[in-house]
Write an enzyme that holds these catalytic residues in place. Structure first.
Site, mmCIF file in Angstrom:
data_model
loop_
_atom_site.group_PDB
_atom_site.id
_atom_site.type_symbol
_atom_site.label_atom_id
_atom_site.label_comp_id
_atom_site.label_asym_id
_atom_site.label_seq_id
_atom_site.Cartn_x
_atom_site.Cartn_y
_atom_site.Cartn_z
ATOM 1 N N CYS A 1 -33.267 -34.900 16.868
ATOM 2 C CA CYS A 1 -33.625 -34.813 15.454
ATOM 3 C C CYS A 1 -34.715 -35.842 15.118
ATOM 4 O O CYS A 1 -35.842 -35.678 15.532
ATOM 5 C CB CYS A 1 -32.381 -34.948 14.569
ATOM 6 S SG CYS A 1 -32.671 -34.455 12.854
ATOM 7 N N HIS B 1 -28.745 -31.046 16.848
ATOM 8 C CA HIS B 1 -27.813 -32.070 17.311
ATOM 9 C C HIS B 1 -26.863 -31.518 18.368
ATOM 10 O O HIS B 1 -25.854 -30.903 18.037
ATOM 11 C CB HIS B 1 -27.009 -32.613 16.129
ATOM 12 C CG HIS B 1 -27.814 -33.455 15.209
ATOM 13 N ND1 HIS B 1 -27.947 -34.806 15.378
ATOM 14 C CD2 HIS B 1 -28.566 -33.120 14.129
ATOM 15 C CE1 HIS B 1 -28.731 -35.290 14.421
ATOM 16 N NE2 HIS B 1 -29.118 -34.294 13.656
ATOM 17 N N GLU C 1 -24.814 -33.136 20.073
ATOM 18 C CA GLU C 1 -23.593 -33.939 20.125
ATOM 19 C C GLU C 1 -22.482 -33.459 19.194
ATOM 20 O O GLU C 1 -21.352 -33.943 19.272
ATOM 21 C CB GLU C 1 -23.915 -35.419 19.837
ATOM 22 C CG GLU C 1 -24.306 -35.732 18.409
ATOM 23 C CD GLU C 1 -25.777 -35.542 18.068
ATOM 24 O OE1 GLU C 1 -26.223 -36.142 17.088
ATOM 25 O OE2 GLU C 1 -26.484 -34.796 18.774
#
Length: 185
Positions: free
Chosen positions: A75, A162, A164
């Site tokens: 990002c 993202h 994660e």
């Protein structure tokens, strides 16, 4: 050892946890860490986290330019890589976080082993609008032309979304791919 540079994003600690959960030693450091201290940690790779403000990314541009290890920008980290190396970042048309259908254009690097498409949880308040020299687009969407990028010769990768977070179903594979790239470097 993977170093995660904290740019004060709300998901930064999830990168640390995700790497730990797949058995990868990692350390979260502030984005103000001097380059010498970062080098003393002997990283095999560096992840630049997301965050709220490209003007508050500390020493990230120095890290990008001076470190010779695999690098992944997530990002804001993706945007800082672009800006530090001569690309451009602009305000996007889609603020707020949402699931984005992403077309994988290069099925190697961080997208190795993935299909033609994936879903990434992403904000597009800001986005890369022009690649730096030596980079190619690796993923795209209807929301943003440059969802992913990679340097054609160096192990430098960026992704707007993202990996994660749980909302990105292939996210752990993206992180595993980056770890593997670090091991091979």
């Amino acid at each position: 050892m993977i170093i995660i540079v904290n740019n004060h994003g709300q998901f930064t600690h999830l990168i640390h946890r995700s790497l730990r959960d797949i058995g990868v030693e990692n350390k979260l450091v502030p984005n103000t860490i001097p380059i010498g201290e970062l080098l003393d940690l002997n990283p095999s790779g560096v992840i630049l986290s997301g965050g709220p403000d490209i003007e508050k990314t500390g020493n990230c541009k120095e890290i990008i330019r001076d470190l010779d290890v695999p690098l992944l920008g997530i990002c804001l980290g993706h945007q800082v890589i672009a800006e530090a190396l001569g690309g451009e970042v602009v305000s996007g048309n889609s603020g707020g976080y949402a699931e984005v259908d992403v077309e994988i254009l290069k099925k190697d690097g961080i997208f190795s082993g993935l299909g033609d498409k994936t879903v990434l949880w992403a904000s597009h308040s800001d986005e890369v609008s022009k690649l730096p020299a030596g980079f190619e687009v690796t993923a795209s969407s209807d929301v943003c032309d440059i969802e992913g990028m990679a340097h054609t010769k160096k192990p430098i990768y960026g992704v707007q979304g993202h990996p994660e977070v749980a909302h990105s179903p292939d996210g752990i594979q993206i992180l595993k791919n980056f770890v593997e790239l670090c091991r091979d470097y």
